[in-house]
Design a protein around this motif. Structure first.
Motif, PDB file in Angstrom:
ATOM      1  N   THR A 108     -13.613  -9.202  -6.502  1.00 22.06           N
ATOM      2  CA  THR A 108     -13.850  -9.962  -5.376  1.00 22.06           C
ATOM      3  C   THR A 108     -12.353  -9.812  -4.035  1.00 22.06           C
ATOM      4  O   THR A 108     -12.739 -10.711  -3.288  1.00 22.06           O
ATOM      5  CB  THR A 108     -13.607 -10.665  -5.897  1.00 22.06           C
ATOM      6  OG1 THR A 108     -13.251 -11.268  -6.702  1.00 22.06           O
ATOM      7  CG2 THR A 108     -15.913 -11.078  -6.081  1.00 22.06           C
ATOM      8  N   LEU A 109     -11.257  -9.196  -5.304  1.00 25.92           N
ATOM      9  CA  LEU A 109     -10.089  -9.754  -4.554  1.00 25.92           C
ATOM     10  C   LEU A 109      -9.119  -8.441  -4.883  1.00 25.92           C
ATOM     11  O   LEU A 109      -9.127  -7.412  -6.030  1.00 25.92           O
ATOM     12  CB  LEU A 109      -8.837 -10.449  -5.101  1.00 25.92           C
ATOM     13  CG  LEU A 109      -9.616 -12.021  -5.583  1.00 25.92           C
ATOM     14  CD1 LEU A 109      -8.386 -13.007  -6.178  1.00 25.92           C
ATOM     15  CD2 LEU A 109      -8.765 -12.195  -3.652  1.00 25.92           C
ATOM     16  N   ALA A 110      -8.368  -7.777  -4.165  1.00 22.32           N
ATOM     17  CA  ALA A 110      -7.113  -6.737  -4.019  1.00 22.32           C
ATOM     18  C   ALA A 110      -6.365  -7.049  -3.692  1.00 22.32           C
ATOM     19  O   ALA A 110      -5.733  -7.474  -2.395  1.00 22.32           O
ATOM     20  CB  ALA A 110      -8.128  -4.853  -2.987  1.00 22.32           C
ATOM     21  N   VAL A 111      -5.082  -6.797  -4.894  1.00 21.58           N
ATOM     22  CA  VAL A 111      -3.913  -7.366  -4.400  1.00 21.58           C
ATOM     23  C   VAL A 111      -2.789  -6.241  -4.279  1.00 21.58           C
ATOM     24  O   VAL A 111      -2.433  -6.181  -5.627  1.00 21.58           O
ATOM     25  CB  VAL A 111      -4.243  -8.806  -5.831  1.00 21.58           C
ATOM     26  CG1 VAL A 111      -2.560  -9.536  -5.624  1.00 21.58           C
ATOM     27  CG2 VAL A 111      -4.895  -9.587  -5.554  1.00 21.58           C
ATOM     28  N   LEU A 112      -1.554  -6.531  -3.711  1.00 27.41           N
ATOM     29  CA  LEU A 112      -0.755  -5.729  -3.926  1.00 27.41           C
ATOM     30  C   LEU A 112       0.062  -6.671  -4.311  1.00 27.41           C
ATOM     31  O   LEU A 112       1.046  -7.480  -3.162  1.00 27.41           O
ATOM     32  CB  LEU A 112       0.052  -4.693  -2.546  1.00 27.41           C
ATOM     33  CG  LEU A 112       0.913  -3.781  -2.828  1.00 27.41           C
ATOM     34  CD1 LEU A 112       0.516  -3.051  -3.673  1.00 27.41           C
ATOM     35  CD2 LEU A 112       0.990  -3.563  -1.557  1.00 27.41           C
ATOM     36  N   VAL A 113       1.575  -6.237  -5.104  1.00 27.02           N
ATOM     37  CA  VAL A 113       2.349  -7.089  -5.224  1.00 27.02           C
ATOM     38  C   VAL A 113       3.769  -5.848  -5.977  1.00 27.02           C
ATOM     39  O   VAL A 113       3.616  -4.705  -6.469  1.00 27.02           O
ATOM     40  CB  VAL A 113       2.160  -7.895  -7.023  1.00 27.02           C
ATOM     41  CG1 VAL A 113       3.779  -8.293  -6.982  1.00 27.02           C
ATOM     42  CG2 VAL A 113       1.709  -8.472  -7.342  1.00 27.02           C
ATOM     43  N   THR A 114       4.975  -5.922  -4.860  1.00 21.41           N
ATOM     44  CA  THR A 114       5.815  -5.213  -5.012  1.00 21.41           C
ATOM     45  C   THR A 114       7.266  -5.660  -4.584  1.00 21.41           C
ATOM     46  O   THR A 114       7.460  -7.067  -4.514  1.00 21.41           O
ATOM     47  CB  THR A 114       5.801  -4.428  -3.438  1.00 21.41           C
ATOM     48  OG1 THR A 114       6.356  -3.195  -3.288  1.00 21.41           O
ATOM     49  CG2 THR A 114       5.864  -5.054  -1.558  1.00 21.41           C
ATOM     50  N   THR A 115       8.042  -5.054  -4.759  1.00 18.45           N
ATOM     51  CA  THR A 115       9.236  -5.975  -4.509  1.00 18.45           C
ATOM     52  C   THR A 115      10.438  -5.029  -3.567  1.00 18.45           C
ATOM     53  O   THR A 115      11.109  -6.283  -3.139  1.00 18.45           O
ATOM     54  CB  THR A 115      10.183  -5.074  -5.757  1.00 18.45           C
ATOM     55  OG1 THR A 115      10.421  -3.643  -5.680  1.00 18.45           O
ATOM     56  CG2 THR A 115       9.692  -6.254  -7.230  1.00 18.45           C
ATOM     57  N   GLY A 116       9.407  -4.587  -2.777  1.00 17.02           N
ATOM     58  CA  GLY A 116       9.701  -4.072  -1.395  1.00 17.02           C
ATOM     59  C   GLY A 116       9.075  -4.518  -0.768  1.00 17.02           C
ATOM     60  O   GLY A 116       9.140  -6.174   0.148  1.00 17.02           O
ATOM     61  N   ARG A 117       8.889  -3.917   0.649  1.00 13.30           N
ATOM     62  CA  ARG A 117       7.763  -4.953   1.995  1.00 13.30           C
ATOM     63  C   ARG A 117       6.964  -4.448   2.513  1.00 13.30           C
ATOM     64  O   ARG A 117       6.125  -2.781   1.350  1.00 13.30           O
ATOM     65  CB  ARG A 117       8.737  -4.103   2.737  1.00 13.30           C
ATOM     66  CG  ARG A 117      10.370  -4.515   2.949  1.00 13.30           C
ATOM     67  CD  ARG A 117      10.828  -3.920   4.624  1.00 13.30           C
ATOM     68  NE  ARG A 117      11.060  -2.833   4.579  1.00 13.30           N
ATOM     69  CZ  ARG A 117      10.718  -1.844   6.129  1.00 13.30           C
ATOM     70  NH1 ARG A 117       9.524  -2.099   6.398  1.00 13.30           N
ATOM     71  NH2 ARG A 117      10.495  -0.326   5.698  1.00 13.30           N
ATOM     72  N   VAL A 118       6.583  -4.525   3.232  1.00 13.65           N
ATOM     73  CA  VAL A 118       4.567  -3.384   3.240  1.00 13.65           C
ATOM     74  C   VAL A 118       4.801  -3.176   4.394  1.00 13.65           C
ATOM     75  O   VAL A 118       4.859  -4.198   5.277  1.00 13.65           O
ATOM     76  CB  VAL A 118       3.577  -4.625   2.574  1.00 13.65           C
ATOM     77  CG1 VAL A 118       2.317  -3.907   3.599  1.00 13.65           C
ATOM     78  CG2 VAL A 118       3.441  -5.352   1.703  1.00 13.65           C
ATOM     79  N   SER A 119       4.626  -1.690   4.950  1.00 20.27           N
ATOM     80  CA  SER A 119       4.606  -1.543   5.658  1.00 20.27           C
ATOM     81  C   SER A 119       4.043  -2.068   7.871  1.00 20.27           C
ATOM     82  O   SER A 119       2.573  -3.218   7.162  1.00 20.27           O
ATOM     83  CB  SER A 119       4.963   0.136   6.289  1.00 20.27           C
ATOM     84  OG  SER A 119       3.622   0.122   5.909  1.00 20.27           O
ATOM     85  N   PRO A 120       4.431  -1.365   8.385  1.00 24.67           N
ATOM     86  CA  PRO A 120       3.518  -1.955   9.338  1.00 24.67           C
ATOM     87  C   PRO A 120       2.337  -1.553   9.621  1.00 24.67           C
ATOM     88  O   PRO A 120       1.572  -2.432   9.740  1.00 24.67           O
ATOM     89  CB  PRO A 120       4.034  -2.408  10.886  1.00 24.67           C
ATOM     90  CG  PRO A 120       5.220  -2.016  10.197  1.00 24.67           C
ATOM     91  CD  PRO A 120       5.644  -2.147   8.948  1.00 24.67           C
ATOM     92  N   ALA A 121       2.042  -0.626   9.379  1.00 23.89           N
ATOM     93  CA  ALA A 121       0.385   0.274   9.288  1.00 23.89           C
ATOM     94  C   ALA A 121       0.092  -0.535   8.191  1.00 23.89           C
ATOM     95  O   ALA A 121      -1.872  -1.077   8.526  1.00 23.89           O
ATOM     96  CB  ALA A 121       1.032   1.332   9.047  1.00 23.89           C
ATOM     97  N   ALA A 122       0.533  -0.658   7.383  1.00 23.57           N
ATOM     98  CA  ALA A 122      -0.137  -1.214   5.372  1.00 23.57           C
ATOM     99  C   ALA A 122      -0.971  -3.159   6.143  1.00 23.57           C
ATOM    100  O   ALA A 122      -1.658  -2.992   5.829  1.00 23.57           O
ATOM    101  CB  ALA A 122       0.845  -1.248   4.492  1.00 23.57           C
ATOM    102  N   ARG A 123      -0.186  -3.691   6.846  1.00 32.09           N
ATOM    103  CA  ARG A 123      -0.483  -4.699   7.202  1.00 32.09           C
ATOM    104  C   ARG A 123      -1.672  -4.452   8.000  1.00 32.09           C
ATOM    105  O   ARG A 123      -2.466  -5.458   8.156  1.00 32.09           O
ATOM    106  CB  ARG A 123       0.920  -5.833   7.354  1.00 32.09           C
ATOM    107  CG  ARG A 123       1.602  -6.080   6.796  1.00 32.09           C
ATOM    108  CD  ARG A 123       2.724  -6.971   6.696  1.00 32.09           C
ATOM    109  NE  ARG A 123       3.583  -7.712   5.975  1.00 32.09           N
ATOM    110  CZ  ARG A 123       3.062  -8.433   4.629  1.00 32.09           C
ATOM    111  NH1 ARG A 123       2.069  -8.966   4.946  1.00 32.09           N
ATOM    112  NH2 ARG A 123       4.568  -8.427   3.839  1.00 32.09           N
ATOM    113  N   GLN A 124      -1.347  -3.780   9.395  1.00 30.54           N
ATOM    114  CA  GLN A 124      -2.288  -3.578  10.217  1.00 30.54           C
ATOM    115  C   GLN A 124      -3.930  -3.335   9.887  1.00 30.54           C
ATOM    116  O   GLN A 124      -5.128  -3.984   9.814  1.00 30.54           O
ATOM    117  CB  GLN A 124      -2.069  -2.700  11.171  1.00 30.54           C
ATOM    118  CG  GLN A 124      -3.189  -2.484  12.407  1.00 30.54           C
ATOM    119  CD  GLN A 124      -3.333  -3.871  13.109  1.00 30.54           C
ATOM    120  OE1 GLN A 124      -2.653  -4.053  13.167  1.00 30.54           O
ATOM    121  NE2 GLN A 124      -4.487  -4.037  13.530  1.00 30.54           N
TER     122      GLN A 124
END
Length: 175
Positions: free
Chosen positions: A129-145
């Protein structure tokens, strides 16, 4: 602490006129105990920073994220490793199932839209029911879009380095 107690007792009782030696031992024991407490507090403080998360080996980072979820009463299964298909952890709480991908990245590195798409597909396959990404970096604008364009289940949750550092400070990952 035993040295402090024994030294204080010897100083107070003053056997054979050596009270000064007992008090010196008590003081030394107290200094050693305080030093140990300060070092422990310093290590605990460092373990709650983004730099400390980035310094962890990938498997240890996955275990840290799993511990944060467990503190939130999630039942967590570690499934990551080579060929994990985009899911490192499966977490269950009530009727919710979270497929979690942990990406320990250095510095200013960013997670790409491809990684988020892979996680989303793996979450669908796992009936999460959830897809969760946990990173110590950034999430790219394309990934957020790409994530913003998804509607329905599984719901995508993107946790970047700053949010991961906040989870490290509180010891919990809120989904």
């Amino acid at each position: 602490m035993a040295m402090t107690a024994a030294g204080a007792a010897a100083g107070a009782l003053d056997p054979a006129g050596l009270g000064w030696l007992g008090w010196t031992a008590a003081g030394l024991g107290l200094v050693v105990a305080l030093y140990g407490l300060a070092r422990r507090a310093q290590r605990r403080s460092f373990s709650r920073t983004l730099e400390s998360l980035r310094a962890l080996p990938p498997g240890a980072f996955e275990e840290r994220v799993a511990a944060w979820l467990r503190r939130g009463r999630w039942e967590v299964e570690v499934v990551g490793g080579p060929g994990d298909g985009g899911v490192d952890l499966l977490a269950r709480k009530g009727s919710s199932v979270a497929a979690v991908q942990c990406k320990r990245l250095a510095g200013d590195a960013a997670v790409s839209a491809g990684v988020v798409r892979e996680l989303y597909g793996a979450a669908v396959a796992a009936r999460a029911t959830l897809a969760v990404l946990v990173t110590t970096g950034r999430v790219s604008p394309a990934a957020r879009q790409w994530a913003a364009e998804r509607d329905g289940e599984p719901r995508l949750v993107l946790i970047d380095g700053e949010a991961a550092a906040a989870a490290a400070r509180t010891g919990r990952l809120r989904l």
